[in-house]
Write a protein that holds these residues in place. Sequence first.
Motif, short mmCIF file in Angstrom:
data_model
loop_
_atom_site.label_atom_id
_atom_site.label_comp_id
_atom_site.label_asym_id
_atom_site.label_seq_id
_atom_site.Cartn_x
_atom_site.Cartn_y
_atom_site.Cartn_z
N ILE A 1 -2.19 5.21 6.12
CA ILE A 1 -2.27 3.76 6.06
C ILE A 1 -2.40 3.15 7.44
O ILE A 1 -3.23 2.27 7.70
N THR B 1 -6.70 1.34 -0.06
CA THR B 1 -5.69 1.38 -1.11
C THR B 1 -6.36 1.39 -2.48
O THR B 1 -5.94 2.11 -3.38
N SER C 1 0.81 -1.20 0.00
CA SER C 1 0.00 0.00 0.00
C SER C 1 0.86 1.26 0.00
O SER C 1 0.51 2.27 -0.62
#
Lengths: 258, 332
Positions: free
Chosen positions: B62, B299, B15
């Motif tokens: 993330i 993502t 990601s």
Amino acid sequence: MKISINNLSFSYDADSILRQLNCSFESGNFYAILGPNGSGKTTLLDLIAGFLKPCQGDIFFDKQKIDLLTKKQTAKKIGLVSQNYYINFPFTVQEVVMMGRHPHIPRFSHPSADDINLSESVMEKTGILHLAHRRVTELSGGEKQRCIFARALCQDTPVLLLDEAFSNMDISHTLQMLRLVRQKVIEKNLLVLSVFHDLNLASAWCDALVFLKKGQIKAFGKTSEVMTDTNIKTVFAVEAKVEFNEHVQAKQAYFNVS
Amino acid sequence: MVLFSFFLTGMILLSLSLGYIKIPVADIVKILFAKAFGRLDILQSTSETFTAVIFEVRLPRILTCTVVGAALAVSGTLFQGILLNPLADPYTLGVSAGAAFGASIAILLNLGAAFVSIPLFAFAGACTTLFFVIFLSYSSKNAFSGLSSNNLILSGIIVAAILSAGISFLKFVANEQVSVIIFWLMGSFASKTWANFSLVLCFLVVGYFISLFYARDLNLICLGDRSAASLGVDLKKTTLILLVTGSMLAAICVSVSGIIGFIGLLVPHMIRFVTGPDHRRLIPVALLAGGILLLLADTVTRAVLPHEIPIGVLTALIGGPVFCWIFKKSRM
């Protein structure tokens, strides 16, 4: 060990369920609680197990008041097979039976070899060892009840409360479980209180009977003494003929068809 | 579990590399390694933009996404256990509606300028709702009916219904700000900061340990109230603690990232097929799987799709059909 009930009353809001009960139960006996629907049988078991608090009166465990015990102490003394055996989650039979050891296993530790041996021997005695890895959600009603029954035996308590624990079992399994209960009563001096709907089964297997009606005890005593047609008439409003049956070696009730 | 951890690490690295600027995975490992061990000499071989992109933009987003997914999954697992209902999710008790209502008020009163206040209002809204729902369903008289799953679900539905009407009204009053409210409600991980991440992480760590501590009791609660009580579980206390834990996890997630559906419902279900219903195994694995799944969704919306669509919409769009499939398959 002795359970004494003193002047016990209980009500949900305005409806009184139990009214001033006085009685006592002693170890080494198998008691049956009999009575029509809604007579307070389950409530009585709930009070003894400490889930419900009495509105009035006390329950003593030997000399100790029951509501002074912690939940864990109670769980080590009283096992319960409740009417509702519905389980929504796919645990395996083995997992459910092992949950009976919960009060004996400290948090974060694994079951010991003794715990595992005990659960296996209980599963074998109740005839569910071959189901050990099946999911409880996939079992039939009678099999599920045997699984719950095995869990309560696994709890290994001096007192066992059974609330219509055999209602969905076939006759052969019912007799097998009753034999198991009586064997425990004799060998381990267990105190068993069981709600029955089948008067004849209760009369054949139990040492003493408690007749409940509208939250009051109508008769309480040795099976041979209180299993009479007058008691059945007062409690259930049903005509019955009660006779000693040679084959059963106990009094049995016969009801007329019309 | 090892497999899932491995998978999650891989997913984070992948990601990190995807996005508007593609960064090779080897460089990412180098940069992370250098930062972690203070070996700044290695950094010279990689571009400075990469380092900035990773640390200022991608990593906070993330990681926040991962912990939110994990927290929602744990929360969902707790709710399904306590409410004895595999259809429950973190929002069953109206926590999301409460948070949305709080956030809408903050947006409407234009408190958003203070930046921190929208999440704060959302969190306050969620907590108020939770305590009101518990108050509604609690009865001190009867050990069984107090906090029973039916009472809780019913109270949650009632309160959520009132609050959604309130939100509709606020939208109606909001005029041109209505789009801000709608966007907030749909959820997003865009421009999340390290502060967001550490906040959710704190809640997650505490919540996770509480859940694990009571995991065995939760197993017993799944058997039904009488059985659990007869096996020595303090029903009221345990239910209340787990309920508050689950709701707090859900509340912090909604406050940080808006309403993200389906993770809390779907993940515990899927993982139960793998681990079985024992919460001692279910909770840790659900935590990891929740992180993986939400990160995957984020993502996709961030790096794969040409236009970023709200994450809440995406999880429902993907999660819904997957759920239908699992549901149908388990019935065959």
